[in-house]
Scaffold this motif. Structure first.
Motif, PDB file in Angstrom:
ATOM      1  N   SER A 190       0.818  -1.223   0.000  1.00  0.00           N
ATOM      2  CA  SER A 190       0.000   0.000   0.000  1.00  0.00           C
ATOM      3  C   SER A 190       0.847   1.267   0.000  1.00  0.00           C
ATOM      4  O   SER A 190       0.325   2.368  -0.198  1.00  0.00           O
ATOM      5  CB  SER A 190      -0.903   0.011   1.233  1.00  0.00           C
ATOM      6  OG  SER A 190      -0.117   0.068   2.415  1.00  0.00           O
ATOM      7  N   GLY A 191       2.149   1.121   0.234  1.00  0.00           N
ATOM      8  CA  GLY A 191       3.031   2.277   0.331  1.00  0.00           C
ATOM      9  C   GLY A 191       3.263   2.742   1.754  1.00  0.00           C
ATOM     10  O   GLY A 191       4.101   3.615   2.014  1.00  0.00           O
ATOM     11  N   ARG A 192       2.519   2.151   2.693  1.00  0.00           N
ATOM     12  CA  ARG A 192       2.687   2.522   4.100  1.00  0.00           C
ATOM     13  C   ARG A 192       3.978   1.941   4.669  1.00  0.00           C
ATOM     14  O   ARG A 192       4.469   0.917   4.217  1.00  0.00           O
ATOM     15  CB  ARG A 192       1.502   1.986   4.922  1.00  0.00           C
ATOM     16  CG  ARG A 192       0.176   2.584   4.542  1.00  0.00           C
ATOM     17  CD  ARG A 192      -0.967   1.882   5.273  1.00  0.00           C
ATOM     18  NE  ARG A 192      -2.251   2.423   4.858  1.00  0.00           N
ATOM     19  CZ  ARG A 192      -3.424   1.924   5.202  1.00  0.00           C
ATOM     20  NH1 ARG A 192      -3.477   0.856   5.982  1.00  0.00           N
ATOM     21  NH2 ARG A 192      -4.546   2.481   4.780  1.00  0.00           N
ATOM     22  N   LEU A 193       4.497   2.612   5.692  1.00  0.00           N
ATOM     23  CA  LEU A 193       5.623   2.078   6.451  1.00  0.00           C
ATOM     24  C   LEU A 193       5.058   1.360   7.664  1.00  0.00           C
ATOM     25  O   LEU A 193       4.500   1.984   8.566  1.00  0.00           O
ATOM     26  CB  LEU A 193       6.578   3.201   6.879  1.00  0.00           C
ATOM     27  CG  LEU A 193       7.426   3.817   5.766  1.00  0.00           C
ATOM     28  CD1 LEU A 193       8.274   4.960   6.321  1.00  0.00           C
ATOM     29  CD2 LEU A 193       8.323   2.768   5.112  1.00  0.00           C
ATOM     30  N   SER A 194       5.177   0.045   7.657  1.00  0.00           N
ATOM     31  CA  SER A 194       4.594  -0.766   8.716  1.00  0.00           C
ATOM     32  C   SER A 194       5.664  -1.218   9.699  1.00  0.00           C
ATOM     33  O   SER A 194       6.774  -1.574   9.285  1.00  0.00           O
ATOM     34  CB  SER A 194       3.904  -1.994   8.114  1.00  0.00           C
ATOM     35  OG  SER A 194       3.478  -2.882   9.124  1.00  0.00           O
TER      36      SER A 194
END
Length: 226
Positions: A30-34
């Motif tokens: 999703s492009g998020r930094l998890s």
């Protein structure tokens, strides 16, 4: 019945030991930094898949869902359905029931048995098995296949419920992918574990306690309640 809470925490420990669950900083699809990453494809040995299948089988039995067979959507669901039916065959809670399974191909064959379906005929109450639900695409396709055969989708069985909303930060969906599936198809999603279980595991693990704050912040930003 095996205690469900203990089972969930045991699975988190197992996923961590296998390198399937990791903590740190990961850029996800999703492009998020998890602050955590779960890759079920790393259950890639006979022993690890056999144990994974036992967790799937126990989660399904604990759920109380009535079912007649499993369906594994191509491709990840194929080995999961195969292994889990083996685990169910040996499960004391099923009293010797031999559960059939089927799966689909991505491309239809024009020789042999032909078509896109392989395995037992789709009939009765069918549980769809997969690793996670992200966009819900494989669930939608599976439900269509099952209904077209005249059978009934009974539940979706997954390894981890991320309990995470989709969309851009300023336009997050109201529900998680799991909640969307449950509402759209009117069937339960059964997970071996969830993000809440990962949080509970971190609460009781001094060695990994440093990751708790970042996982909690991520849950506050993107998560949904249980």
């Amino acid at each position: 019945m095996v205690d469900a809470v203990s089972q969930r925490l045991e699975f988190v420990q197992f996923a961590l030991e296998q390198g399937v669950l990791r903590f740190g900083e990961f850029k996800v699809k999703s492009g998020r930094l998890s602050p955590y990453f779960f890759n079920a494809g790393l259950f890639n040995t006979g022993a690890s898949v056999a144990k994974l299948a036992q967790f799937y089988a126990q989660a399904l039995v604990n759920s109380g869902v009535s079912f007649d067979m499993l369906f594994g959507p191509a491709y990840k669901g194929i080995p999961l359905a195969t292994a889990t039916t083996c685990a169910l065959a040996a499960h004391p809670g099923l009293n010797g029931r031999d559960i059939p399974f089927a799966f689909n191909r991505k491309e239809a064959k024009d020789h042999g048995e032909g078509g896109t379906l392989v395995g037992a005929p789709l009939q009765g109450k069918v549980v769809i098995i997969d690793d996670v639900i992200t966009a819900g695409t494989s669930v939608r396709e599976s439900v269509d296949i099952i209904r077209a055969a005249g059978a009934e989708p009974a539940a979706v069985l997954i390894a981890l419920d991320r309990m995470e909303r989709a969309g851009a930060d300023d336009a997050l969906s109201a529900h998680s992918a799991v909640q969307e599936v449950e509402q759209r198809y009117g069937i339960p999603v059964v997970s071996i574990a969830s993000l809440s279980d990962i949080m509970s595991f971190l609460d009781g693990n001094a060695e990994l306690a440093a990751h708790r704050e970042s996982v909690e912040a991520y849950r506050q930003r993107y998560g949904v309640s249980a």
